[in-house]
Motif scaffolding. Structure first.
Motif, PDB file in Angstrom:
ATOM      1  N   LEU A  60       0.859  -1.178   0.000  1.00  0.00           N
ATOM      2  CA  LEU A  60       0.000   0.000   0.000  1.00  0.00           C
ATOM      3  C   LEU A  60       0.897   1.230   0.000  1.00  0.00           C
ATOM      4  O   LEU A  60       1.563   1.528   0.982  1.00  0.00           O
ATOM      5  N   VAL A  61       0.916   1.936  -1.138  1.00  0.00           N
ATOM      6  CA  VAL A  61       1.785   3.102  -1.309  1.00  0.00           C
ATOM      7  C   VAL A  61       0.981   4.357  -0.990  1.00  0.00           C
ATOM      8  O   VAL A  61      -0.102   4.584  -1.553  1.00  0.00           O
ATOM      9  N   LEU A  62       1.504   5.188  -0.076  1.00  0.00           N
ATOM     10  CA  LEU A  62       0.843   6.421   0.325  1.00  0.00           C
ATOM     11  C   LEU A  62       1.655   7.616  -0.166  1.00  0.00           C
ATOM     12  O   LEU A  62       2.846   7.736   0.130  1.00  0.00           O
ATOM     13  N   ASP A  63       1.008   8.486  -0.915  1.00  0.00           N
ATOM     14  CA  ASP A  63       1.665   9.687  -1.426  1.00  0.00           C
ATOM     15  C   ASP A  63       1.514  10.798  -0.399  1.00  0.00           C
ATOM     16  O   ASP A  63       0.716  11.713  -0.539  1.00  0.00           O
ATOM     17  N   ASP A  64       2.297  10.688   0.674  1.00  0.00           N
ATOM     18  CA  ASP A  64       2.210  11.621   1.789  1.00  0.00           C
ATOM     19  C   ASP A  64       3.623  11.896   2.264  1.00  0.00           C
ATOM     20  O   ASP A  64       4.335  10.986   2.706  1.00  0.00           O
ATOM     21  N   PRO A  65       4.088  13.150   2.199  1.00  0.00           N
ATOM     22  CA  PRO A  65       5.477  13.448   2.591  1.00  0.00           C
ATOM     23  C   PRO A  65       5.757  13.210   4.072  1.00  0.00           C
ATOM     24  O   PRO A  65       6.922  13.164   4.479  1.00  0.00           O
ATOM     25  N   HIS A  66       4.727  13.066   4.885  1.00  0.00           N
ATOM     26  CA  HIS A  66       4.903  12.831   6.317  1.00  0.00           C
ATOM     27  C   HIS A  66       4.922  11.339   6.652  1.00  0.00           C
ATOM     28  O   HIS A  66       4.994  10.981   7.827  1.00  0.00           O
ATOM     29  N   VAL A  67       4.847  10.498   5.635  1.00  0.00           N
ATOM     30  CA  VAL A  67       4.910   9.049   5.803  1.00  0.00           C
ATOM     31  C   VAL A  67       6.299   8.566   5.411  1.00  0.00           C
ATOM     32  O   VAL A  67       6.846   9.005   4.386  1.00  0.00           O
ATOM     33  N   ASP A  68       6.881   7.658   6.197  1.00  0.00           N
ATOM     34  CA  ASP A  68       8.202   7.104   5.892  1.00  0.00           C
ATOM     35  C   ASP A  68       8.149   6.196   4.661  1.00  0.00           C
ATOM     36  O   ASP A  68       7.072   5.774   4.226  1.00  0.00           O
ATOM     37  N   ALA A  69       9.348   5.888   4.145  1.00  0.00           N
ATOM     38  CA  ALA A  69       9.419   4.967   3.008  1.00  0.00           C
ATOM     39  C   ALA A  69       8.784   3.629   3.372  1.00  0.00           C
ATOM     40  O   ALA A  69       8.046   3.041   2.579  1.00  0.00           O
ATOM     41  N   HIS A  70       9.082   3.128   4.553  1.00  0.00           N
ATOM     42  CA  HIS A  70       8.435   1.936   5.090  1.00  0.00           C
ATOM     43  C   HIS A  70       7.932   2.312   6.486  1.00  0.00           C
ATOM     44  O   HIS A  70       8.691   2.260   7.454  1.00  0.00           O
ATOM     45  N   HIS A  71       6.693   2.709   6.544  1.00  0.00           N
ATOM     46  CA  HIS A  71       6.148   3.329   7.749  1.00  0.00           C
ATOM     47  C   HIS A  71       5.583   2.291   8.730  1.00  0.00           C
ATOM     48  O   HIS A  71       5.860   2.335   9.925  1.00  0.00           O
ATOM     49  N   ALA A  72       4.786   1.353   8.216  1.00  0.00           N
ATOM     50  CA  ALA A  72       4.133   0.368   9.093  1.00  0.00           C
ATOM     51  C   ALA A  72       3.825  -0.879   8.296  1.00  0.00           C
ATOM     52  O   ALA A  72       3.989  -0.926   7.082  1.00  0.00           O
ATOM     53  N   ARG A  73       3.352  -1.888   9.013  1.00  0.00           N
ATOM     54  CA  ARG A  73       2.914  -3.114   8.337  1.00  0.00           C
ATOM     55  C   ARG A  73       1.745  -3.715   9.096  1.00  0.00           C
ATOM     56  O   ARG A  73       1.593  -3.526  10.315  1.00  0.00           O
ATOM     57  N   LEU A  74       0.911  -4.436   8.343  1.00  0.00           N
ATOM     58  CA  LEU A  74      -0.236  -5.140   8.916  1.00  0.00           C
ATOM     59  C   LEU A  74       0.083  -6.624   8.959  1.00  0.00           C
ATOM     60  O   LEU A  74       0.513  -7.201   7.958  1.00  0.00           O
ATOM     61  N   VAL A  75      -0.111  -7.240  10.128  1.00  0.00           N
ATOM     62  CA  VAL A  75       0.190  -8.666  10.293  1.00  0.00           C
ATOM     63  C   VAL A  75      -1.008  -9.338  10.955  1.00  0.00           C
ATOM     64  O   VAL A  75      -1.782  -8.719  11.683  1.00  0.00           O
ATOM     65  N   ARG A  76      -1.130 -10.628  10.699  1.00  0.00           N
ATOM     66  CA  ARG A  76      -2.199 -11.429  11.291  1.00  0.00           C
ATOM     67  C   ARG A  76      -1.546 -12.568  12.073  1.00  0.00           C
ATOM     68  O   ARG A  76      -0.701 -13.295  11.537  1.00  0.00           O
ATOM     69  N   ASP A  77      -1.952 -12.739  13.339  1.00  0.00           N
ATOM     70  CA  ASP A  77      -1.358 -13.800  14.144  1.00  0.00           C
ATOM     71  C   ASP A  77      -2.071 -15.128  13.905  1.00  0.00           C
ATOM     72  O   ASP A  77      -2.978 -15.225  13.072  1.00  0.00           O
ATOM     73  N   ALA A  78      -1.668 -16.164  14.659  1.00  0.00           N
ATOM     74  CA  ALA A  78      -2.229 -17.497  14.451  1.00  0.00           C
ATOM     75  C   ALA A  78      -3.708 -17.561  14.772  1.00  0.00           C
ATOM     76  O   ALA A  78      -4.437 -18.414  14.245  1.00  0.00           O
ATOM     77  N   GLU A  79      -4.193 -16.661  15.623  1.00  0.00           N
ATOM     78  CA  GLU A  79      -5.604 -16.646  15.986  1.00  0.00           C
ATOM     79  C   GLU A  79      -6.445 -15.781  15.047  1.00  0.00           C
ATOM     80  O   GLU A  79      -7.647 -15.635  15.247  1.00  0.00           O
ATOM     81  N   GLY A  80      -5.810 -15.201  14.025  1.00  0.00           N
ATOM     82  CA  GLY A  80      -6.533 -14.392  13.056  1.00  0.00           C
ATOM     83  C   GLY A  80      -6.692 -12.944  13.440  1.00  0.00           C
ATOM     84  O   GLY A  80      -7.404 -12.194  12.757  1.00  0.00           O
ATOM     85  N   ILE A  81      -6.056 -12.509  14.546  1.00  0.00           N
ATOM     86  CA  ILE A  81      -6.153 -11.113  14.976  1.00  0.00           C
ATOM     87  C   ILE A  81      -5.165 -10.274  14.168  1.00  0.00           C
ATOM     88  O   ILE A  81      -3.983 -10.623  14.058  1.00  0.00           O
ATOM     89  N   VAL A  82      -5.646  -9.162  13.622  1.00  0.00           N
ATOM     90  CA  VAL A  82      -4.827  -8.289  12.777  1.00  0.00           C
ATOM     91  C   VAL A  82      -4.311  -7.122  13.605  1.00  0.00           C
ATOM     92  O   VAL A  82      -5.057  -6.512  14.393  1.00  0.00           O
ATOM     93  N   SER A  83      -3.035  -6.814  13.443  1.00  0.00           N
ATOM     94  CA  SER A  83      -2.424  -5.681  14.138  1.00  0.00           C
ATOM     95  C   SER A  83      -1.648  -4.855  13.136  1.00  0.00           C
ATOM     96  O   SER A  83      -1.165  -5.357  12.108  1.00  0.00           O
ATOM     97  N   ILE A  84      -1.499  -3.564  13.453  1.00  0.00           N
ATOM     98  CA  ILE A  84      -0.643  -2.682  12.671  1.00  0.00           C
ATOM     99  C   ILE A  84       0.555  -2.331  13.528  1.00  0.00           C
ATOM    100  O   ILE A  84       0.417  -1.926  14.686  1.00  0.00           O
TER     101      ILE A  84
END
Length: 327
Positions: A37-61
């Motif tokens: 997901l590419v964001l055209d925002d100068p206040h966002v880092d090149a690699h700012h965050a990531r979304l992950v899902r654990d073994a129980e299916g819970i999603v975190s950023i």
């Protein structure tokens, strides 16, 4: 449950710019082009965050060491946050909203001339012939109004010049809205916007006519100017709403809300213009309307005795003022 990540356009009332489905693999977010997901925002880092899902299916950023970190309106800046349907986070100045793929969406808005369950014929004012008829009628009304107000010989030249100028203004005005419709909806709709302009001209002529007759038949009533101003503000609001109906996919309530705001702005500008207007005193009689071709029985007049009495009263007031001044 699969989540959808929505990128919200800033300052657009929650309008969605992009949607990305969250897969089982980590989804990275940032300005770099290798992100999912590419964001055209100068206040966002090149690699700012990531979304992950654990073994129980819970999603975190998770924050990836960004300068501005992950922000939520309720909890402030965070390094990690569990997300679900309805969660909203801010990266830099970009808002992300998470939604369940099973979320209910509003029903589709029918296009002009289309009803649910099948197509119906377009209304007469939505057809090409109807719109051309409205434009022709507006030209005729404008020509008649100009001709009635002309006082010089050879009024045809004034009528032609006025129609030429008015047509140029209509083309520019409708062209701007048509370009906006092309950018938003992919459709030019130039004739539709010209029709709105033509209707506005016709309604304005009617308002001006009623105001002129009212001021002529009831010269002592001073409320006609205020009524005319309010009517013009309502007309402008309606014109903006009608243009938005052909240039955007906004709902009726949103269109009229924007039109009302535009009308209030116009009313404020008219008020400021009227307050700053400095009219010099002149002894010459001024009449801005058009002479009314009516019977003398309808013309507001005074008898000779009433006129003489008015002159006598006025002379008495002037003498009183002179006495006060001499003191």
């Amino acid at each position: 449950m699969a989540l959808i990540v929505e990128v919200i356009r800033p300052g657009r009332g929650g309008e969605v710019r992009e949607r990305v489905r969250l897969t089982d693999e980590p989804l990275t977010i940032g300005r770099a082009l290798d992100n999912a997901l590419v964001l055209d925002d100068p206040h966002v880092d090149a690699h700012h965050a990531r979304l992950v899902r654990d073994a129980e299916g819970i999603v975190s950023i998770e924050d990836l060491g960004s300068v501005n970190r992950i922000e939520t309106r309720a909890e402030g800046h965070r390094d990690r946050l569990t997300v679900a349907h309805g969660t909203t986070v801010v990266l830099g100045r970009t808002t992300l909203r998470f939604r369940d793929e099973q979320a209910i969406v509003p029903a589709a808005i029918p296009l002009h001339g289309v009803t649910v369950g099948g197509e119906s014929p377009a209304r007469w004012y939505e057809r090409t012939n109807g719109r051309l008829g409205i434009v022709a009628a507006a030209l005729g009304i404008a020509a008649l109004d100009t001709w009635l107000g002309a006082t010089e010989r050879g009024a045809a030249s004034s009528v032609f010049s006025s129609l030429l100028v008015g047509s140029a203004v209509a083309i520019v005005w409708a062209g701007v809205w048509a370009i906006a419709a092309r950018a938003v909806l992919g459709q030019f709709r130039f004739l539709a916007h010209v029709t709105v302009f033509a209707l506005a001209v016709s309604v304005y002529a009617a308002i001006d006519l009623l105001d002129g007759w009212g001021a002529f038949l009831f010269p002592s009533v001073t409320a006609f100017a205020a009524i005319k101003g309010l009517a013009l503000v309502v007309l402008f609001s309606a014109v903006v709403a009608w243009h938005l109906g052909s240039a955007t996919s906004l709902g009726r309530r949103q269109r009229w809300r924007i039109g009302a705001v535009a009308g209030v702005i116009v009313l404020a500008l008219l008020g400021v213009s009227g307050a700053l207007k400095d009219e010099a005193f002149t002894a010459a009689a001024q009449f801005s309307g058009v002479i009314k071709p009516v019977s003398t029985a309808l013309v507001p007049t005074e008898t000779a005795e009433e006129f003489t009495r008015s002159i006598t009263d006025l002379r008495g007031e002037i003498d009183s003022l002179l006495v006060v001044r001499d003191r």
